[in-house]
Motif scaffolding. Structure first.
Motif, mmCIF file in Angstrom:
data_model
loop_
_atom_site.group_PDB
_atom_site.id
_atom_site.type_symbol
_atom_site.label_atom_id
_atom_site.label_comp_id
_atom_site.label_asym_id
_atom_site.label_seq_id
_atom_site.Cartn_x
_atom_site.Cartn_y
_atom_site.Cartn_z
ATOM 1 N N LEU A 161 19.471 10.238 -1.229
ATOM 2 C CA LEU A 161 18.322 10.460 -0.348
ATOM 3 C C LEU A 161 17.083 9.699 -0.837
ATOM 4 C CD1 LEU A 161 17.308 12.252 2.112
ATOM 5 C CD2 LEU A 161 16.430 13.824 0.384
ATOM 6 N N SER A 162 16.376 9.090 0.141
ATOM 7 C CA SER A 162 15.103 8.426 -0.159
ATOM 8 C C SER A 162 14.061 8.838 0.880
ATOM 9 C CB SER A 162 15.279 6.899 -0.122
ATOM 10 O OG SER A 162 16.249 6.498 -1.073
ATOM 11 N N GLY A 163 12.806 8.649 0.531
ATOM 12 C CA GLY A 163 11.728 9.013 1.461
ATOM 13 C C GLY A 163 10.793 10.025 0.814
ATOM 14 N N VAL A 164 9.917 10.618 1.615
ATOM 15 C CA VAL A 164 8.944 11.570 1.077
ATOM 16 C C VAL A 164 9.400 13.001 1.366
ATOM 17 C CG1 VAL A 164 6.544 12.375 1.150
ATOM 18 C CG2 VAL A 164 7.040 9.925 1.285
ATOM 19 N N VAL A 165 9.467 13.812 0.307
ATOM 20 C CA VAL A 165 9.764 15.238 0.467
ATOM 21 C C VAL A 165 8.571 16.044 -0.046
ATOM 22 C CG1 VAL A 165 12.269 14.944 0.230
ATOM 23 C CG2 VAL A 165 10.890 15.448 -1.803
ATOM 24 N N VAL A 166 8.503 17.296 0.384
ATOM 25 C CA VAL A 166 7.419 18.186 -0.027
ATOM 26 C C VAL A 166 8.027 19.342 -0.806
ATOM 27 C CG1 VAL A 166 5.510 19.632 0.750
ATOM 28 C CG2 VAL A 166 6.168 17.625 2.092
ATOM 29 N N THR A 167 7.516 19.603 -2.006
ATOM 30 C CA THR A 167 8.020 20.769 -2.727
ATOM 31 C C THR A 167 7.398 22.033 -2.137
ATOM 32 O OG1 THR A 167 6.286 20.880 -4.428
ATOM 33 C CG2 THR A 167 8.174 19.430 -4.883
ATOM 34 N N ALA A 168 8.224 23.060 -2.073
ATOM 35 C CA ALA A 168 7.727 24.361 -1.615
ATOM 36 C C ALA A 168 8.625 25.418 -2.216
ATOM 37 C CB ALA A 168 7.741 24.451 -0.088
ATOM 38 N N ARG A 169 8.015 26.420 -2.819
ATOM 39 C CA ARG A 169 8.819 27.534 -3.299
ATOM 40 C C ARG A 169 8.192 28.831 -2.824
ATOM 41 N NH1 ARG A 169 9.721 27.507 -9.459
ATOM 42 N NH2 ARG A 169 9.473 29.738 -9.167
ATOM 43 N N ASP A 170 8.235 29.869 -3.608
ATOM 44 C CA ASP A 170 7.932 31.198 -3.086
ATOM 45 C C ASP A 170 6.568 31.330 -2.400
ATOM 46 O OD1 ASP A 170 10.320 32.767 -4.693
ATOM 47 O OD2 ASP A 170 9.503 31.075 -5.779
ATOM 48 N N MET A 171 5.502 30.904 -3.085
ATOM 49 C CA MET A 171 4.171 31.094 -2.505
ATOM 50 C C MET A 171 3.967 30.207 -1.286
ATOM 51 S SD MET A 171 1.861 31.589 -5.953
ATOM 52 C CE MET A 171 0.254 31.858 -5.205
ATOM 53 N N ALA A 172 4.468 28.976 -1.359
ATOM 54 C CA ALA A 172 4.286 28.045 -0.244
ATOM 55 C C ALA A 172 5.023 28.532 1.006
ATOM 56 C CB ALA A 172 4.763 26.653 -0.640
ATOM 57 N N HIS A 173 6.237 29.034 0.823
ATOM 58 C CA HIS A 173 6.989 29.515 1.986
ATOM 59 C C HIS A 173 6.276 30.685 2.660
ATOM 60 C CE1 HIS A 173 10.285 26.961 0.676
ATOM 61 N NE2 HIS A 173 10.877 27.205 1.821
ATOM 62 N N ARG A 216 7.944 17.032 9.964
ATOM 63 C CA ARG A 216 8.721 16.712 11.170
ATOM 64 C C ARG A 216 9.796 15.690 10.822
ATOM 65 N NH1 ARG A 216 9.261 19.010 15.647
ATOM 66 N NH2 ARG A 216 7.188 19.799 15.236
ATOM 67 N N ASN A 217 11.055 16.049 11.012
ATOM 68 C CA ASN A 217 12.197 15.188 10.628
ATOM 69 C C ASN A 217 12.213 14.875 9.129
ATOM 70 O OD1 ASN A 217 13.188 14.970 13.314
ATOM 71 N ND2 ASN A 217 11.573 13.450 13.727
ATOM 72 N N GLY A 218 11.542 15.714 8.366
ATOM 73 C CA GLY A 218 11.405 15.470 6.934
ATOM 74 C C GLY A 218 12.152 16.483 6.082
ATOM 75 N N GLY A 219 11.733 16.572 4.816
ATOM 76 C CA GLY A 219 12.459 17.403 3.869
ATOM 77 C C GLY A 219 11.575 18.300 3.023
ATOM 78 N N ILE A 220 12.098 19.483 2.739
ATOM 79 C CA ILE A 220 11.461 20.430 1.825
ATOM 80 C C ILE A 220 12.336 20.489 0.579
ATOM 81 C CG2 ILE A 220 11.188 22.918 1.413
ATOM 82 C CD1 ILE A 220 9.954 23.194 4.119
ATOM 83 N N TYR A 221 11.675 20.473 -0.573
ATOM 84 C CA TYR A 221 12.397 20.541 -1.838
ATOM 85 C C TYR A 221 11.986 21.820 -2.568
ATOM 86 C CZ TYR A 221 13.940 18.937 -6.529
ATOM 87 O OH TYR A 221 14.531 18.821 -7.762
ATOM 88 N N HIS A 222 12.953 22.688 -2.842
ATOM 89 C CA HIS A 222 12.691 23.914 -3.602
ATOM 90 C C HIS A 222 12.568 23.544 -5.081
ATOM 91 C CE1 HIS A 222 15.032 26.196 -0.230
ATOM 92 N NE2 HIS A 222 13.789 25.923 0.131
ATOM 93 N N CYS A 223 11.348 23.360 -5.511
ATOM 94 C CA CYS A 223 11.130 22.832 -6.867
ATOM 95 C C CYS A 223 9.741 23.203 -7.370
ATOM 96 C CB CYS A 223 11.258 21.308 -6.835
ATOM 97 S SG CYS A 223 10.730 20.466 -8.332
#
Lengths: 206, 292
Positions: free
Chosen positions: A24-36, A64-71
């Protein structure tokens, strides 16, 4: 190995199948407990407040059409920029109660994490055309090498692990474990291991 | 006597523990990969883990971003001040955080606010033991939240699992614990287990069991046999590395026992991930420090 780039189309997502290894390549956004919790409570369960409208639009455009990373990474500051020192995945099941509405509302196509997710996420992947990609838990030093740039951060006040880091990744190796066809590898392995467990426990007194 | 200043040695211990996985654990990961089908997700995950171990060591960066709870097990000679040592442990922890060896990982229990330096109520965590040897020993176990969340405590008898108050019952609950964890504790993992004690003692002893060498033999033949059996049977469950399916779900099982009340029979499980980060130092004198 299939190469995927974010943002990604629904058709490309629907072409993936559980058990496949992808890059996988591109821009992802990290999000975990507080962000969700924040995303759901501030933007989905109610209209964004006027002072958060701009942030909401930014997040929406990237997801939109992107990715969330649990990190929750270890980051190091160099003047105005940040560098990821270590950034493997965190356990995804904690976000099970939020993931389906986030997939639906923001149009997220890819969720990256570890340990798998449950039935609600599986249904949302099937319905909206999304996949769950499993990273290797604990592989923090190696994964950090796939992060080419930290392009920004939202909600730094949540603290380093909980902030929403925007990461430009390149060639991150992942395994599709929940696909957009209703397959959930984690459920299948849990069920198969349950069968073995029951046969081991059948030896009463063992 | 005056308690010596060992802050720099403690920082070195933290750095080694966060970045340098012990050799026997690395070797066990390599062995595990050889048992998996080449190119399978399980094999691939173990290969990634091996690369990650090597890279973290070379670059002296954390093996895992969750640098975990800092569990210090400190044996100190008679006359040393635990108050002074505890202050030094706190100083070293904050400095290691500033150096990006540790993630700021201590958040307020209620508000979630991050203290920023790994210091807080109960953090870092220190277990003290005075001993008669002339030197200080500090053992550090870094244990992340993903595997810690997979810990469990059973009160036997357990009707659901038909686990009675005997070693056969212990076997049943341990297999259940491995099954319930699936890959979520970052398998392949190691079980630290305590039979007996009260609830809080059980969790401490289960962690203490994780300080044993990976390949030692339990001094109690019955527990040694149980460790071997649970390891073999857990690996037949097919959960595999990361829960991807495969032959290696556990790398080891370590079982200890404490006296208990007649009314209580707790079996407590501490699940340790493959990133089984532990090192120790022995401080003999200024500049005479051994690491292991």
């Amino acid at each position: 190995m299939r190469e995927l780039t974010l943002p990604i189309s629904e058709a490309d997502i629907r072409a993936l199948h559980a058990g496949e290894i992808v890059s996988l390549s591109g821009v992802v956004v990290t999000a975990r407990d507080m962000a969700h919790k924040y995303l759901v409570e501030h933007f989905i369960h109610r209209e964004p407040a006027s002072d958060e409208r701009a942030l909401y639009e930014e997040i929406r455009a990237l997801l939109r059409n992107g990715g969330i990373y649990h990190c929750g990474p270890v980051m190091k500051r160099h003047g105005e920029t940040w560098q990821m020192v270590a950034g493997g995945p965190t356990t995804s099941s904690r976000e099970e109660e939020y993931a389906d509405s986030i997939i639906e509302h923001f149009g997220v196509r890819v969720i990256i994490g570890k340990g798998g997710m449950g039935g609600r996420t599986k249904s949302a992947c099937l319905k909206h055309g999304a996949v769950y990609l499993h990273a290797v838990g604990g592989a923090a030093a190696l994964i950090a090498q796939s992060v080419k740039e930290v392009t920004g951060v939202w909600k730094l006040e949540f603290g380093m692990p909980e902030a929403m880091w925007q990461l430009r990744i390149s060639g991150l190796r992942l395994v599709v474990t929940i696909d957009a066809h209703g397959r959930n590898w984690h459920e299948e392995i849990a069920n198969a291991s349950e069968q073995v467990l029951q046969s081991l426990l059948a030896e009463l007194g063992g | 006597m005056n308690t010596p200043v060992i802050v720099a040695d403690l920082i070195e211990l933290i750095k080694r523990t966060a970045t340098d996985l012990p050799g026997p654990i690395e070797a066990a990961v390599i062995q595990a990969r050889k048992r998996e089908a080449q190119g399978s997700p399980a094999w691939d995950a173990l290969r990634v883990i091996e690369e990650n171990i090597t890279l973290a060591r070379q670059k002296a960066t954390p093996i895992c971003q969750d640098t975990g709870t800092l569990n210090f097990f400190i044996d100190y000679p008679t006359g040393w001040s635990t108050l002074a040592l505890s202050e030094q442990v706190r100083t070293a922890t904050a400095e290691a955080t500033r150096l990006s060896i540790l993630r700021p990982n201590a958040v307020d229990g209620i508000t979630g606010e991050n203290s920023g330096d790994n210091l807080g109520e109960g953090q870092p965590n220190i277990y003290w033991q005075e001993w008669t040897k002339p030197y200080l020993r500090v053992r550090l176990l870094l244990k992340g939240g993903g595997c810690e969340n997979m810990g469990r405590q059973y009160a036997l008898p357990d009707a659901r699992l038909q686990a009675k108050r005997d070693l056969a019952g212990v076997r049943r609950v341990l297999l259940d614990a491995v099954h319930q964890a699936q890959g979520q504790g970052c398998a392949p993992g190691v079980l630290g287990v305590c039979i007996g004690g009260d609830r809080s003692q059980g969790y401490v002893e289960a962690k203490r069991q994780l300080l044993r060498p990976l390949h030692d033999a339990n001094a109690d033949p019955a527990l040694a046999a149980l460790e071997d059996r649970v390891l073999r049977e857990a690996n037949s469950l097919g959960i595999g590395p990361m829960g991807f399916g495969g032959k290696t779900t556990l790398l080891g099982v370590k079982i200890g026992a404490l006296h208990r009340l007649p009314a209580s029979y707790f079996v407590t499980v501490s699940y340790m991930c493959w990133a089984y980060r532990k090192h120790e130092l022995m401080w003999h004198a200024e500049g005479v420090v051994e690491y292991a």
